[in-house]
Write an enzyme that holds these catalytic residues in place. Structure first.
Site, PDB file in Angstrom:
ATOM      1  N   PRO A   1       0.799  -1.220   0.000  1.00 36.37           N
ATOM      2  CA  PRO A   1       0.000   0.000   0.000  1.00 36.37           C
ATOM      3  C   PRO A   1       0.835   1.276   0.000  1.00 36.37           C
ATOM      4  CG  PRO A   1      -0.109  -1.077   2.142  1.00 36.37           C
ATOM      5  CD  PRO A   1       0.588  -2.014   1.215  1.00 36.37           C
ATOM      6  N   ASN A   2       0.307   2.244  -0.724  1.00 40.06           N
ATOM      7  CA  ASN A   2       0.826   3.611  -0.826  1.00 40.06           C
ATOM      8  C   ASN A   2       2.095   3.744  -1.658  1.00 40.06           C
ATOM      9  OD1 ASN A   2      -1.271   4.756   0.813  1.00 40.06           O
ATOM     10  ND2 ASN A   2      -0.250   3.824   2.560  1.00 40.06           N
TER      11      ASN A   2
ATOM     12  N   ARG B   1       4.964  11.014  -2.103  1.00 39.49           N
ATOM     13  CA  ARG B   1       4.713  10.714  -0.691  1.00 39.49           C
ATOM     14  C   ARG B   1       5.987  10.889   0.133  1.00 39.49           C
ATOM     15  NH1 ARG B   1       4.393   4.909   2.079  1.00 39.49           N
ATOM     16  NH2 ARG B   1       3.746   5.605   4.135  1.00 39.49           N
TER      17      ARG B   1
ATOM     18  N   TYR C   1      11.152   8.814   1.442  1.00 37.68           N
ATOM     19  CA  TYR C   1      11.104   7.853   0.340  1.00 37.68           C
ATOM     20  C   TYR C   1      11.751   8.339  -0.947  1.00 37.68           C
ATOM     21  CZ  TYR C   1       7.830   5.692   3.544  1.00 37.68           C
ATOM     22  OH  TYR C   1       7.262   5.127   4.652  1.00 37.68           O
TER      23      TYR C   1
ATOM     24  N   ASN D   1       8.081  -5.557  -1.074  1.00 33.71           N
ATOM     25  CA  ASN D   1       8.026  -4.388  -0.199  1.00 33.71           C
ATOM     26  C   ASN D   1       6.578  -4.325   0.272  1.00 33.71           C
ATOM     27  OD1 ASN D   1       7.880  -1.943   1.081  1.00 33.71           O
ATOM     28  ND2 ASN D   1       9.082  -0.844  -0.455  1.00 33.71           N
TER      29      ASN D   1
ATOM     30  N   ALA E   1       3.079  -1.084   4.833  1.00 31.22           N
ATOM     31  CA  ALA E   1       2.442  -1.197   6.155  1.00 31.22           C
ATOM     32  C   ALA E   1       2.045  -2.623   6.506  1.00 31.22           C
ATOM     33  CB  ALA E   1       1.226  -0.279   6.229  1.00 31.22           C
TER      34      ALA E   1
ATOM     35  N   ASP F   1       1.666 -15.973   6.293  1.00 29.51           N
ATOM     36  CA  ASP F   1       1.244 -17.343   6.000  1.00 29.51           C
ATOM     37  C   ASP F   1       1.360 -17.663   4.511  1.00 29.51           C
ATOM     38  OD1 ASP F   1       0.768 -17.892   8.655  1.00 29.51           O
ATOM     39  OD2 ASP F   1      -1.403 -17.636   8.513  1.00 29.51           O
TER      40      ASP F   1
ATOM     41  N   GLU G   1      12.764  -9.414   1.509  1.00 30.95           N
ATOM     42  CA  GLU G   1      11.951  -8.331   2.057  1.00 30.95           C
ATOM     43  C   GLU G   1      12.718  -7.036   1.813  1.00 30.95           C
ATOM     44  OE1 GLU G   1      10.414  -6.691   6.401  1.00 30.95           O
ATOM     45  OE2 GLU G   1      11.231  -8.711   6.253  1.00 30.95           O
TER      46      GLU G   1
ATOM     47  N   HIS H   1      12.737  -2.707   1.905  1.00 34.48           N
ATOM     48  CA  HIS H   1      12.175  -1.436   2.376  1.00 34.48           C
ATOM     49  C   HIS H   1      13.047  -0.294   1.881  1.00 34.48           C
ATOM     50  CE1 HIS H   1       9.343  -3.459   4.971  1.00 34.48           C
ATOM     51  NE2 HIS H   1      10.333  -4.274   5.311  1.00 34.48           N
ATOM     52  N   ILE H   2      12.417   0.733   1.369  1.00 30.31           N
ATOM     53  CA  ILE H   2      13.134   1.901   0.867  1.00 30.31           C
ATOM     54  C   ILE H   2      13.873   2.609   1.993  1.00 30.31           C
ATOM     55  CG2 ILE H   2      12.806   4.189  -0.164  1.00 30.31           C
ATOM     56  CD1 ILE H   2      10.449   2.871  -1.755  1.00 30.31           C
ATOM     57  N   SER H   3      13.189   2.812   3.103  1.00 32.95           N
ATOM     58  CA  SER H   3      13.811   3.472   4.258  1.00 32.95           C
ATOM     59  C   SER H   3      14.353   2.409   5.212  1.00 32.95           C
ATOM     60  CB  SER H   3      12.792   4.350   4.983  1.00 32.95           C
ATOM     61  OG  SER H   3      11.802   3.559   5.606  1.00 32.95           O
TER      62      SER H   3
ATOM     63  N   ARG I   1      13.430   4.186  12.302  1.00 31.31           N
ATOM     64  CA  ARG I   1      12.160   4.904  12.374  1.00 31.31           C
ATOM     65  C   ARG I   1      11.464   4.635  13.701  1.00 31.31           C
ATOM     66  NH1 ARG I   1       9.012   4.447   7.020  1.00 31.31           N
ATOM     67  NH2 ARG I   1       7.925   6.173   8.018  1.00 31.31           N
TER      68      ARG I   1
END
Length: 144
Positions: A10-11, A18, A23, A72, A75, A85, A96, A98-100, A105
């Protein structure tokens, strides 16, 4: 040759607009171009969804069709046991991404359910780090 699935939660369709301080200004379309340019002859299935249900359906598709998953989950990283699962059913490698750097954080971003399944966790490389993730996946699946 089975494709690498690059799945975005999402997003992430709002990349470039954003919270650019977190990001960056790279758009999702530019991220897709980076992934495709980094994959050589290995096909990429690139998707983004704001729906947990659709993201799980895409993982199910990758279970049947994919060589590896770069995800990615945004949330959903911190909330979705259902996504965990689904990923546990995938027999190939999972990265996995993640940009940040989620560990720098707020504490709510420190516990990843996805990490319980991921073979590799990459965080903090910015959007251009997707290319690094694709190259790492190629090594994991023996594509180079």
């Amino acid at each position: 040759m089975k494709p690498i699935y690059v799945l975005n939660g999402p997003n992430l369709n709002r990349l470039g607009k954003r919270e650019p301080a977190i990001y960056g200004t790279t758009t999702l379309a530019e991220v897709e171009d980076l992934c495709r340019a980094s994959s050589g002859d290995t096909p990429i299935q690139f998707h983004q969804t704001n729906s947990e249900e659709k993201l799980i359906d895409l993982v199910h598709e990758a279970i049947d069709e994919g060589a590896g998953i770069i995800i990615n989950p945004a949330a959903f990283t911190f909330t979705s046991l259902a996504l965990l699962d689904a990923l546990k059913m995938f027999e190939g490698p999972v990265i996995e991404f993640h940009i940040s750097n989620i560990h720098k954080r707020e504490p709510i971003y420190h516990r990843s359910y996805v990490s319980m399944r991921a073979d590799v966790v990459m965080a903090g490389l910015g959007a251009k780090g997707y290319a690094t993730a694709v190259r790492a996946m190629l090594d994991l699946v023996g594509g180079r």
